[in-house]
Write an enzyme that holds these catalytic residues in place. Structure first.
Site, PDB file in Angstrom:
ATOM      1  N   MET A  30       0.852  -1.198   0.000  1.00  0.00           N
ATOM      2  CA  MET A  30       0.000   0.000   0.000  1.00  0.00           C
ATOM      3  C   MET A  30       0.885   1.243   0.000  1.00  0.00           C
ATOM      4  SD  MET A  30      -3.413  -0.931   2.110  1.00  0.00           S
ATOM      5  CE  MET A  30      -2.784  -0.630   3.741  1.00  0.00           C
ATOM      6  N   GLY A  31       2.138   1.101  -0.433  1.00  0.00           N
ATOM      7  CA  GLY A  31       3.058   2.237  -0.444  1.00  0.00           C
ATOM      8  C   GLY A  31       3.566   2.530   0.956  1.00  0.00           C
ATOM      9  N   HIS A  37       9.399  -3.750   3.337  1.00  0.00           N
ATOM     10  CA  HIS A  37       8.983  -3.949   1.940  1.00  0.00           C
ATOM     11  C   HIS A  37      10.201  -4.210   1.059  1.00  0.00           C
ATOM     12  CE1 HIS A  37       5.662  -1.142   3.360  1.00  0.00           C
ATOM     13  NE2 HIS A  37       4.981  -2.162   2.921  1.00  0.00           N
TER      14      HIS A  37
HETATM   15  O1  PAF Z   1      -0.036  -5.806   3.539  1.00  0.00           O
HETATM   16  C1  PAF Z   1      -0.468  -4.871   2.846  1.00  0.00           C
HETATM   17  O2  PAF Z   1       0.190  -3.855   2.628  1.00  0.00           O
HETATM   18  C2  PAF Z   1      -1.867  -4.965   2.258  1.00  0.00           C
HETATM   19  O3  PAF Z   1      -2.739  -5.615   3.126  1.00  0.00           O
HETATM   20  C3  PAF Z   1      -1.908  -5.621   0.860  1.00  0.00           C
HETATM   21  C4  PAF Z   1      -1.468  -7.082   0.913  1.00  0.00           C
HETATM   22  C5  PAF Z   1      -1.014  -4.855  -0.089  1.00  0.00           C
HETATM   23  C6  PAF Z   1      -3.328  -5.602   0.306  1.00  0.00           C
HETATM   24  O4  PAF Z   1      -3.827  -4.294   0.200  1.00  0.00           O
END
Ligand code: PAF
Length: 287
Positions: A30-31, A37
């Site tokens: 979700m950025g 990440h």
């Molecule tokens: O973990 C996240 O950031 C969100 O739940 C995902 C998997 C991108 C779904 O919107």
């Protein structure tokens, strides 16, 4: 690096990659990217011929009173971080394209989504399972990477991918922590200095519980009580010890377990967990 805004353009690109014999690794986000990440992206880049990330703040996984509007949006910064990590394409769909008028189809993963965060945020996993299905349909990845920080989310998506024959391998990667133990999260940005210090009792409590289990503690109630007591600087939502596969509560620690907690520091809801697999020798001594 390319940026795709529609499912169709994303899918066309993926089709061309596959036709050229390339496997696609995928990191949905979700950025508001952080080192957690990036750790997923690096593995996706390393283990696949091409790696794609998505950036989409998904409205269906937020309840009306939650932080959808406040959620940090910083596309240029995030895109630069993706590129530096070796991502070759970003899927950043528009909300109107993802959820057109009269959208009425949702994916519901039963049981495994019911306790823990599913208890406190009943809308959450339906939104996650639905958006991840849509993201998979656009990106058509061979492998998708998720962080253990959201361990129940990993369990839900793994179950969904299996049950619905999605043909995507779900890879769960370890939690990335700050040097002081705080699990990395986009929501940490909401914490004041004082709230952040108070939040450290969460990881401290989990590490102490891990040491207890490693020393042979097998009574789930004892472990949970100690964690609850140690999380004395935050408002606890839940402390649960569950089977790592089914997410069902356990009374005795005899299989791989997930010790999962959620708590609020200031106004910010934080989650964290550890996984523990009892060692054969300790189980044998106990019997
Ligand atoms: O973990 C996240 O950031 C969100 O739940 C995902 C998997 C991108 C779904 O919107």
């Amino acid at each position: 690096m390319e940026v795709f805004r529609t499912a169709e353009s994303m899918r066309n690109w993926s089709r061309a990659q596959r036709a050229a014999g390339k496997r696609i690794g995928f990191v949905p986000t979700m950025g508001a990217l952080h080192e957690g990440h990036l750790s997923l992206m690096r593995v996706a880049v390393q283990d696949n011929e091409v790696a794609v990330a998505s950036i989409f703040v998904n409205p269906t996984q937020f309840a009306p009173h939650e932080d959808f509007d406040a959620y940090p949006r910083q596309f240029e910064r995030d895109a630069a971080m993706c590129e530096a990590a070796g991502i070759v394409a970003i899927y950043a769909p528009m909300a109107s394209g993802m959820y057109p008028e009269n959208f009425s189809t949702y994916v519901l993963v039963e049981k495994v989504s019911e306790g823990l965060c599913g208890g406190s945020r009943p809308h959450f996993f339906r939104g996650v399972a639905t958006v991840v299905t849509k993201l998979f349909n656009a990106v058509t990845p061979d492998r998708a990477y998720f962080g253990q920080k959201d361990a129940q989310q990993c369990a839900v998506i793994t179950r969904m991918a299996r049950d619905l024959d999605m043909g995507v391998e779900i890879v769960e990667m370890p939690i990335v922590r700050e040097p002081d133990g705080l699990a990395m999260s986009s929501r940490n940005a909401y914490l004041s200095e004082e709230e952040r210090v108070r939040a450290l009792c969460i990881s401290r409590a989990l590490f102490a519980a891990q040491a207890r289990m490693e020393a042979g503690e097998r009574d789930a109630a004892c472990v949970k009580a100690e964690v609850l007591q140690a999380m004395d600087e935050v408002t606890v939502d839940y402390v649960e010890l569950v089977d790592a596969d089914t997410m069902r509560s356990v009374e005795t620690i005899e299989k791989p377990v997930l010790l999962a907690v959620a708590a609020v520091s200031g106004g910010t809801r934080l989650i964290d967990n550890i996984k523990y697999t009892p060692s054969e020798s300790l189980v044998r001594v106990e019997r």
